[in-house]
Write a protein that holds these residues in place. Structure first.
Motif, PDB file in Angstrom:
ATOM      1  N   LYS A 148      -3.866   0.693   0.505  1.00  0.00           N
ATOM      2  CA  LYS A 148      -5.024   1.537   0.787  1.00  0.00           C
ATOM      3  C   LYS A 148      -4.606   2.671   1.723  1.00  0.00           C
ATOM      4  O   LYS A 148      -4.147   2.442   2.834  1.00  0.00           O
ATOM      5  N   MET A 149      -4.787   3.898   1.252  1.00  0.00           N
ATOM      6  CA  MET A 149      -4.450   5.071   2.034  1.00  0.00           C
ATOM      7  C   MET A 149      -5.716   5.632   2.685  1.00  0.00           C
ATOM      8  O   MET A 149      -6.820   5.103   2.507  1.00  0.00           O
ATOM      9  N   SER A 150      -5.577   6.710   3.429  1.00  0.00           N
ATOM     10  CA  SER A 150      -6.741   7.352   4.066  1.00  0.00           C
ATOM     11  C   SER A 150      -6.775   8.835   3.695  1.00  0.00           C
ATOM     12  O   SER A 150      -6.959   9.703   4.537  1.00  0.00           O
ATOM     13  N   LEU A 151      -6.599   9.092   2.391  1.00  0.00           N
ATOM     14  CA  LEU A 151      -6.530  10.457   1.874  1.00  0.00           C
ATOM     15  C   LEU A 151      -7.680  10.768   0.924  1.00  0.00           C
ATOM     16  O   LEU A 151      -7.640  11.747   0.185  1.00  0.00           O
ATOM     17  N   GLY A 152      -8.713   9.945   0.950  1.00  0.00           N
ATOM     18  CA  GLY A 152      -9.872  10.149   0.099  1.00  0.00           C
ATOM     19  C   GLY A 152      -9.715   9.498  -1.264  1.00  0.00           C
ATOM     20  O   GLY A 152      -8.592   9.218  -1.722  1.00  0.00           O
ATOM     21  N   PRO A 153     -10.828   9.247  -1.969  1.00  0.00           N
ATOM     22  CA  PRO A 153     -10.788   8.531  -3.248  1.00  0.00           C
ATOM     23  C   PRO A 153     -10.223   9.344  -4.400  1.00  0.00           C
ATOM     24  O   PRO A 153      -9.948   8.786  -5.469  1.00  0.00           O
ATOM     25  N   ASN A 154     -10.038  10.640  -4.223  1.00  0.00           N
ATOM     26  CA  ASN A 154      -9.492  11.466  -5.297  1.00  0.00           C
ATOM     27  C   ASN A 154      -7.965  11.523  -5.278  1.00  0.00           C
ATOM     28  O   ASN A 154      -7.357  12.111  -6.180  1.00  0.00           O
ATOM     29  N   TRP A 155      -7.362  10.944  -4.261  1.00  0.00           N
ATOM     30  CA  TRP A 155      -5.901  10.917  -4.174  1.00  0.00           C
ATOM     31  C   TRP A 155      -5.360   9.686  -4.888  1.00  0.00           C
ATOM     32  O   TRP A 155      -5.960   8.610  -4.836  1.00  0.00           O
ATOM     33  N   GLY A 156      -4.215   9.844  -5.552  1.00  0.00           N
ATOM     34  CA  GLY A 156      -3.548   8.696  -6.160  1.00  0.00           C
ATOM     35  C   GLY A 156      -4.422   7.962  -7.145  1.00  0.00           C
ATOM     36  O   GLY A 156      -5.121   8.567  -7.963  1.00  0.00           O
ATOM     37  N   GLU A 157      -4.389   6.633  -7.084  1.00  0.00           N
ATOM     38  CA  GLU A 157      -5.209   5.800  -7.958  1.00  0.00           C
ATOM     39  C   GLU A 157      -6.483   5.408  -7.232  1.00  0.00           C
ATOM     40  O   GLU A 157      -6.560   4.364  -6.586  1.00  0.00           O
ATOM     41  N   ASN A 158      -7.458   6.315  -7.266  1.00  0.00           N
ATOM     42  CA  ASN A 158      -8.735   6.114  -6.579  1.00  0.00           C
ATOM     43  C   ASN A 158      -8.553   5.872  -5.086  1.00  0.00           C
ATOM     44  O   ASN A 158      -9.282   5.078  -4.476  1.00  0.00           O
ATOM     45  N   GLY A 159      -7.558   6.571  -4.514  1.00  0.00           N
ATOM     46  CA  GLY A 159      -7.320   6.454  -3.076  1.00  0.00           C
ATOM     47  C   GLY A 159      -6.255   5.438  -2.709  1.00  0.00           C
ATOM     48  O   GLY A 159      -5.953   5.267  -1.521  1.00  0.00           O
ATOM     49  N   TYR A 160      -5.663   4.776  -3.694  1.00  0.00           N
ATOM     50  CA  TYR A 160      -4.669   3.737  -3.456  1.00  0.00           C
ATOM     51  C   TYR A 160      -3.305   4.144  -4.011  1.00  0.00           C
ATOM     52  O   TYR A 160      -3.202   4.953  -4.941  1.00  0.00           O
ATOM     53  N   LEU A 161      -2.280   3.553  -3.448  1.00  0.00           N
ATOM     54  CA  LEU A 161      -0.897   3.715  -3.882  1.00  0.00           C
ATOM     55  C   LEU A 161      -0.393   2.393  -4.424  1.00  0.00           C
ATOM     56  O   LEU A 161      -0.589   1.346  -3.792  1.00  0.00           O
ATOM     57  N   ARG A 162       0.245   2.436  -5.586  1.00  0.00           N
ATOM     58  CA  ARG A 162       1.008   1.271  -6.051  1.00  0.00           C
ATOM     59  C   ARG A 162       2.476   1.552  -5.794  1.00  0.00           C
ATOM     60  O   ARG A 162       2.979   2.623  -6.132  1.00  0.00           O
ATOM     61  N   ILE A 163       3.160   0.592  -5.212  1.00  0.00           N
ATOM     62  CA  ILE A 163       4.558   0.773  -4.847  1.00  0.00           C
ATOM     63  C   ILE A 163       5.327  -0.506  -5.145  1.00  0.00           C
ATOM     64  O   ILE A 163       4.781  -1.607  -4.981  1.00  0.00           O
ATOM     65  N   VAL A 164       6.555  -0.362  -5.608  1.00  0.00           N
ATOM     66  CA  VAL A 164       7.349  -1.518  -6.005  1.00  0.00           C
ATOM     67  C   VAL A 164       7.545  -2.448  -4.807  1.00  0.00           C
ATOM     68  O   VAL A 164       7.666  -2.008  -3.656  1.00  0.00           O
ATOM     69  N   ARG A 165       7.578  -3.736  -5.095  1.00  0.00           N
ATOM     70  CA  ARG A 165       7.722  -4.763  -4.066  1.00  0.00           C
ATOM     71  C   ARG A 165       9.108  -5.390  -4.137  1.00  0.00           C
ATOM     72  O   ARG A 165       9.722  -5.463  -5.188  1.00  0.00           O
ATOM     73  N   ASN A 166       9.592  -5.856  -2.998  1.00  0.00           N
ATOM     74  CA  ASN A 166      10.875  -6.562  -2.865  1.00  0.00           C
ATOM     75  C   ASN A 166      12.089  -5.641  -2.946  1.00  0.00           C
ATOM     76  O   ASN A 166      13.203  -6.094  -3.227  1.00  0.00           O
ATOM     77  N   LYS A 167      11.869  -4.349  -2.670  1.00  0.00           N
ATOM     78  CA  LYS A 167      12.978  -3.398  -2.564  1.00  0.00           C
ATOM     79  C   LYS A 167      12.949  -2.654  -1.230  1.00  0.00           C
ATOM     80  O   LYS A 167      13.739  -1.731  -1.039  1.00  0.00           O
ATOM     81  N   ASN A 168      12.032  -3.033  -0.342  1.00  0.00           N
ATOM     82  CA  ASN A 168      11.798  -2.264   0.881  1.00  0.00           C
ATOM     83  C   ASN A 168      11.654  -0.786   0.552  1.00  0.00           C
ATOM     84  O   ASN A 168      12.199   0.085   1.243  1.00  0.00           O
ATOM     85  N   MET A 169      10.909  -0.494  -0.497  1.00  0.00           N
ATOM     86  CA  MET A 169      10.732   0.889  -0.922  1.00  0.00           C
ATOM     87  C   MET A 169      10.022   1.694   0.159  1.00  0.00           C
ATOM     88  O   MET A 169       8.983   1.285   0.664  1.00  0.00           O
ATOM     89  N   CYS A 170      10.609   2.812   0.509  1.00  0.00           N
ATOM     90  CA  CYS A 170      10.060   3.737   1.510  1.00  0.00           C
ATOM     91  C   CYS A 170       9.872   3.061   2.870  1.00  0.00           C
ATOM     92  O   CYS A 170       9.012   3.463   3.653  1.00  0.00           O
ATOM     93  N   GLY A 171      10.664   2.012   3.126  1.00  0.00           N
ATOM     94  CA  GLY A 171      10.609   1.355   4.433  1.00  0.00           C
ATOM     95  C   GLY A 171       9.364   0.550   4.680  1.00  0.00           C
ATOM     96  O   GLY A 171       8.982   0.319   5.831  1.00  0.00           O
ATOM     97  N   ILE A 172       8.739   0.044   3.612  1.00  0.00           N
ATOM     98  CA  ILE A 172       7.434  -0.602   3.763  1.00  0.00           C
ATOM     99  C   ILE A 172       7.499  -1.908   4.554  1.00  0.00           C
ATOM    100  O   ILE A 172       6.468  -2.378   5.067  1.00  0.00           O
ATOM    101  N   ASP A 173       8.689  -2.506   4.715  1.00  0.00           N
ATOM    102  CA  ASP A 173       8.746  -3.753   5.480  1.00  0.00           C
ATOM    103  C   ASP A 173       9.171  -3.535   6.938  1.00  0.00           C
ATOM    104  O   ASP A 173       9.395  -4.496   7.668  1.00  0.00           O
ATOM    105  N   GLN A 174       9.242  -2.275   7.380  1.00  0.00           N
ATOM    106  CA  GLN A 174       9.687  -1.998   8.746  1.00  0.00           C
ATOM    107  C   GLN A 174       8.617  -2.332   9.787  1.00  0.00           C
ATOM    108  O   GLN A 174       8.922  -2.777  10.894  1.00  0.00           O
ATOM    109  N   ILE A 175       7.354  -2.071   9.444  1.00  0.00           N
ATOM    110  CA  ILE A 175       6.230  -2.342  10.343  1.00  0.00           C
ATOM    111  C   ILE A 175       5.160  -3.055   9.532  1.00  0.00           C
ATOM    112  O   ILE A 175       4.681  -2.516   8.530  1.00  0.00           O
ATOM    113  N   ALA A 176       4.795  -4.266   9.909  1.00  0.00           N
ATOM    114  CA  ALA A 176       3.757  -5.018   9.209  1.00  0.00           C
ATOM    115  C   ALA A 176       2.989  -5.833  10.240  1.00  0.00           C
ATOM    116  O   ALA A 176       3.562  -6.674  10.920  1.00  0.00           O
TER     117      ALA A 176
END
Length: 234
Positions: A198-226
């Motif tokens: 869930k992003m904070s760029l409004g519902p017209n961005w991406g997929e109705n305001g959401y991003l789908r991103i590949v899992r288990n590859k640390n894509m874009c550093g997504i596991d750095q801060i959780a």
């Protein structure tokens, strides 16, 4: 910028091992279908994604505990966390503010998209957290936390202008956090594991305001801060 304490391999619950009767981690889950994820919001030109990430994860975890989804005030954080505001801030710093000061409702402290005078009123506080859990152990530990506890706040490197739809799986990002957001779902499509963020760029961005991103590859550093918040037991 504040840094979370290193609490070791997580998830923990209130800095203790979780109860043994927690449900097994499902193969997929979408917390939006459980009624604990507020609508996608729009930060505008203010770089307040850190505030939306912190507020959104508190909204979801409190709704999961109480059965009532209440929207809280990102503007309160923008105005009152003076070192961050519309500058690049941290979700952890936002959650520390909620822990110490509490949150007011968005209906009484609406979003303006620019930093102004802090109008904090302790008598209008409607939510407070008891602690912050940082998840270590990579994306498997993140999946466990999302599956058992609920949405989690994350950081990632993302240029919002380059994403339209589909599962993001490419080399055009780093592991340096440039955007803060919230994981609300994980699953698998055509053999490819993914997160829904869930992003904070409004519902017209991406997929109705959401991003789908590949899992288990640390894509874009997504596991750095959780992160996710904890509350006092009722």
């Amino acid at each position: 910028m504040a840094t979370p304490p290193e609490w070791g391999a997580l998830p923990f619950w209130n800095n203790r091992a979780p109860p043994q009767d927690l449900p097994a981690v499902p193969d997929s889950i979408d917390w939006r279908t459980h009624g604990i994820v507020s609508p996608v919001k729009n930060q505008g030109s203010c770089r307040s994604d850190w505030a939306f990430s912190a507020v959104g994860v508190v909204e979801s975890h409190l709704a999961k505990r109480t059965g009532h989804l209440v929207e809280f005030s990102e503007q309160q954080m923008v105005d009152c966390v003076s070192s961050e505001g519309c500058s690049e801030g941290s979700t952890y710093g936002g959650l520390k503010f909620v822990e110490s000061m509490g949150l007011q409702g968005s209906v009484f402290y609406p979003y303006t998209g620019q930093q102004g005078m802090c109008k904090y009123n302790r008598h209008n506080v409607v939510a407070r957290i008891n602690g912050i859990v940082q998840i270590y152990g990579g994306e498997n530990a993140m999946r466990d936390a999302v599956g058992k506890f609920g949405p989690i706040a994350v950081g990632l490197d993302l240029d919002p202008s380059v994403y339209r739809s589909g599962i993001l799986d490419g080399p055009n990002c780093s592991t340096t956090t440039t955007f803060n957001a919230i994981i609300v779902r994980y699953g698998t499509e055509a053999g490819k594991d993914y997160w829904i963020v869930k992003m904070s760029l409004g519902p017209n961005w991406g997929e109705n305001g959401y991003l789908r991103i590949v899992r288990n590859k640390n894509m874009c550093g997504i596991d750095q801060i959780a992160l996710y918040p904890t509350f006092l037991d009722f």
